[in-house]
Motif scaffolding. Structure first.
Motif, PDB file in Angstrom:
ATOM      1  N   GLN A   6     -82.626  52.494 -41.213  1.00 30.95           N
ATOM      2  CA  GLN A   6     -83.394  53.401 -42.057  1.00 30.95           C
ATOM      3  C   GLN A   6     -82.430  54.135 -42.976  1.00 30.95           C
ATOM      4  OE1 GLN A   6     -85.442  55.961 -39.287  1.00 30.95           O
ATOM      5  NE2 GLN A   6     -87.201  54.584 -39.213  1.00 30.95           N
ATOM      6  N   PHE A   7     -82.876  54.323 -44.221  1.00 30.32           N
ATOM      7  CA  PHE A   7     -82.090  55.160 -45.113  1.00 30.32           C
ATOM      8  C   PHE A   7     -83.032  55.964 -45.989  1.00 30.32           C
ATOM      9  CE2 PHE A   7     -82.471  51.117 -47.279  1.00 30.32           C
ATOM     10  CZ  PHE A   7     -82.704  51.438 -48.601  1.00 30.32           C
ATOM     11  N   VAL A   8     -82.532  57.098 -46.436  1.00 28.34           N
ATOM     12  CA  VAL A   8     -83.317  58.024 -47.245  1.00 28.34           C
ATOM     13  C   VAL A   8     -82.747  58.040 -48.656  1.00 28.34           C
ATOM     14  CG1 VAL A   8     -84.001  60.431 -47.545  1.00 28.34           C
ATOM     15  CG2 VAL A   8     -83.908  59.441 -45.253  1.00 28.34           C
ATOM     16  N   VAL A   9     -83.649  57.919 -49.619  1.00 30.24           N
ATOM     17  CA  VAL A   9     -83.283  58.084 -51.023  1.00 30.24           C
ATOM     18  C   VAL A   9     -83.637  59.533 -51.362  1.00 30.24           C
ATOM     19  CG1 VAL A   9     -83.593  57.247 -53.366  1.00 30.24           C
ATOM     20  CG2 VAL A   9     -83.862  55.665 -51.440  1.00 30.24           C
ATOM     21  N   PRO A  10     -82.635  60.406 -51.465  1.00 31.79           N
ATOM     22  CA  PRO A  10     -82.912  61.830 -51.624  1.00 31.79           C
ATOM     23  C   PRO A  10     -83.542  62.165 -52.969  1.00 31.79           C
ATOM     24  CG  PRO A  10     -80.535  61.420 -51.655  1.00 31.79           C
ATOM     25  CD  PRO A  10     -81.207  60.114 -51.397  1.00 31.79           C
ATOM     26  N   GLY A  11     -84.465  63.118 -52.915  1.00 34.98           N
ATOM     27  CA  GLY A  11     -85.065  63.647 -54.129  1.00 34.98           C
ATOM     28  C   GLY A  11     -86.042  62.729 -54.827  1.00 34.98           C
ATOM     29  N   ALA A  24     -86.435  44.984 -54.936  1.00 35.60           N
ATOM     30  CA  ALA A  24     -85.449  44.698 -55.990  1.00 35.60           C
ATOM     31  C   ALA A  24     -84.083  45.273 -55.631  1.00 35.60           C
ATOM     32  CB  ALA A  24     -85.932  45.255 -57.323  1.00 35.60           C
ATOM     33  N   VAL A  25     -84.062  46.491 -55.113  1.00 38.55           N
ATOM     34  CA  VAL A  25     -82.790  47.110 -54.722  1.00 38.55           C
ATOM     35  C   VAL A  25     -82.126  46.310 -53.610  1.00 38.55           C
ATOM     36  CG1 VAL A  25     -81.767  49.140 -53.612  1.00 38.55           C
ATOM     37  CG2 VAL A  25     -83.457  49.441 -55.429  1.00 38.55           C
ATOM     38  N   VAL A  26     -82.883  46.028 -52.567  1.00 38.57           N
ATOM     39  CA  VAL A  26     -82.322  45.359 -51.391  1.00 38.57           C
ATOM     40  C   VAL A  26     -81.921  43.918 -51.705  1.00 38.57           C
ATOM     41  CG1 VAL A  26     -82.830  44.630 -49.025  1.00 38.57           C
ATOM     42  CG2 VAL A  26     -83.511  46.902 -49.806  1.00 38.57           C
ATOM     43  N   SER A  27     -82.699  43.231 -52.522  1.00 41.81           N
ATOM     44  CA  SER A  27     -82.348  41.848 -52.848  1.00 41.81           C
ATOM     45  C   SER A  27     -81.028  41.780 -53.619  1.00 41.81           C
ATOM     46  CB  SER A  27     -83.465  41.144 -53.617  1.00 41.81           C
ATOM     47  OG  SER A  27     -83.620  41.682 -54.908  1.00 41.81           O
ATOM     48  N   LYS A  70     -72.930  44.379 -45.999  1.00 40.93           N
ATOM     49  CA  LYS A  70     -73.563  44.474 -47.320  1.00 40.93           C
ATOM     50  C   LYS A  70     -74.565  45.625 -47.363  1.00 40.93           C
ATOM     51  CE  LYS A  70     -73.080  39.659 -48.673  1.00 40.93           C
ATOM     52  NZ  LYS A  70     -73.771  38.452 -49.119  1.00 40.93           N
ATOM     53  N   LEU A  71     -75.313  45.804 -46.282  1.00 44.61           N
ATOM     54  CA  LEU A  71     -76.275  46.907 -46.217  1.00 44.61           C
ATOM     55  C   LEU A  71     -75.539  48.238 -46.244  1.00 44.61           C
ATOM     56  CD1 LEU A  71     -79.497  47.553 -45.193  1.00 44.61           C
ATOM     57  CD2 LEU A  71     -78.043  48.569 -43.457  1.00 44.61           C
ATOM     58  N   ARG A  72     -74.499  48.353 -45.455  1.00 46.98           N
ATOM     59  CA  ARG A  72     -73.743  49.619 -45.416  1.00 46.98           C
ATOM     60  C   ARG A  72     -73.129  49.946 -46.771  1.00 46.98           C
ATOM     61  NH1 ARG A  72     -70.993  48.987 -39.494  1.00 46.98           N
ATOM     62  NH2 ARG A  72     -72.707  49.962 -38.347  1.00 46.98           N
ATOM     63  N   ALA A  73     -72.629  48.948 -47.461  1.00 54.82           N
ATOM     64  CA  ALA A  73     -72.047  49.186 -48.786  1.00 54.82           C
ATOM     65  C   ALA A  73     -73.123  49.586 -49.793  1.00 54.82           C
ATOM     66  CB  ALA A  73     -71.310  47.936 -49.262  1.00 54.82           C
ATOM     67  N   GLY A  74     -74.244  48.888 -49.777  1.00 49.68           N
ATOM     68  CA  GLY A  74     -75.303  49.169 -50.740  1.00 49.68           C
ATOM     69  C   GLY A  74     -75.981  50.505 -50.514  1.00 49.68           C
ATOM     70  N   ALA A  75     -76.141  50.894 -49.246  1.00 46.88           N
ATOM     71  CA  ALA A  75     -76.854  52.119 -48.912  1.00 46.88           C
ATOM     72  C   ALA A  75     -75.918  53.272 -48.550  1.00 46.88           C
ATOM     73  CB  ALA A  75     -77.810  51.843 -47.750  1.00 46.88           C
ATOM     74  N   ALA A  76     -74.658  53.138 -48.867  1.00 41.72           N
ATOM     75  CA  ALA A  76     -73.685  54.177 -48.522  1.00 41.72           C
ATOM     76  C   ALA A  76     -74.030  55.497 -49.195  1.00 41.72           C
ATOM     77  CB  ALA A  76     -72.282  53.740 -48.942  1.00 41.72           C
ATOM     78  N   GLY A  78     -73.942  58.369 -51.477  1.00 43.54           N
ATOM     79  CA  GLY A  78     -73.403  58.467 -52.826  1.00 43.54           C
ATOM     80  C   GLY A  78     -73.553  57.208 -53.662  1.00 43.54           C
ATOM     81  N   ALA A  79     -73.994  56.098 -53.034  1.00 43.46           N
ATOM     82  CA  ALA A  79     -74.200  54.873 -53.804  1.00 43.46           C
ATOM     83  C   ALA A  79     -75.335  55.100 -54.805  1.00 43.46           C
ATOM     84  CB  ALA A  79     -74.543  53.707 -52.878  1.00 43.46           C
ATOM     85  N   VAL A  80     -75.175  54.564 -55.982  1.00 43.84           N
ATOM     86  CA  VAL A  80     -76.188  54.718 -57.022  1.00 43.84           C
ATOM     87  C   VAL A  80     -77.120  53.514 -56.978  1.00 43.84           C
ATOM     88  CG1 VAL A  80     -76.590  54.906 -59.497  1.00 43.84           C
ATOM     89  CG2 VAL A  80     -74.618  56.042 -58.463  1.00 43.84           C
ATOM     90  N   ILE A  81     -78.424  53.781 -56.868  1.00 41.32           N
ATOM     91  CA  ILE A  81     -79.421  52.727 -56.930  1.00 41.32           C
ATOM     92  C   ILE A  81     -80.473  53.120 -57.948  1.00 41.32           C
ATOM     93  CG2 ILE A  81     -79.065  51.966 -54.549  1.00 41.32           C
ATOM     94  CD1 ILE A  81     -81.649  53.441 -53.819  1.00 41.32           C
TER      95      ILE A  81
END
Length: 85
Positions: A6-11, A24-27, A70-76, A78-81
């Protein structure tokens, strides 16, 4: 081994986030080329976005431990999505 993350996209208000936005983000994190992107068989799944006190919560299921980095890097933190428009 299968795992669920699980991850939270803040705001971000989940009312404005569609499942295809999250997909789209995850792919981008996992699909290494166009053929992988178009494949019907995926080693991951994505949940509908839901409200969380800090923003939007998304759950990603993985069937393959090789995708964890790959998940940890993408959802780290401060990562920008980009979600949607």
């Amino acid at each position: 081994m299968p795992s669920r993350w699980q991850f939270v996209v803040p705001g971000v208000d989940p009312a404005g986030v569609r499942l295809e936005h999250v997909h789209a983000v995850v792919s981008r994190w996992f699909d290494v080329d166009e053929a992988a992107h178009r494949s019907h068989a995926k080693a991951y799944s994505v949940s509908l976005p839901v409200a969380h006190p800090a923003g939007t919560l998304v759950e990603v299921g993985l069937l393959d431990d090789a995708l964890v980095d790959k998940l940890r890097a993408g959802a780290a933190t401060g990562a920008v999505i980009r979600i949607g428009g």
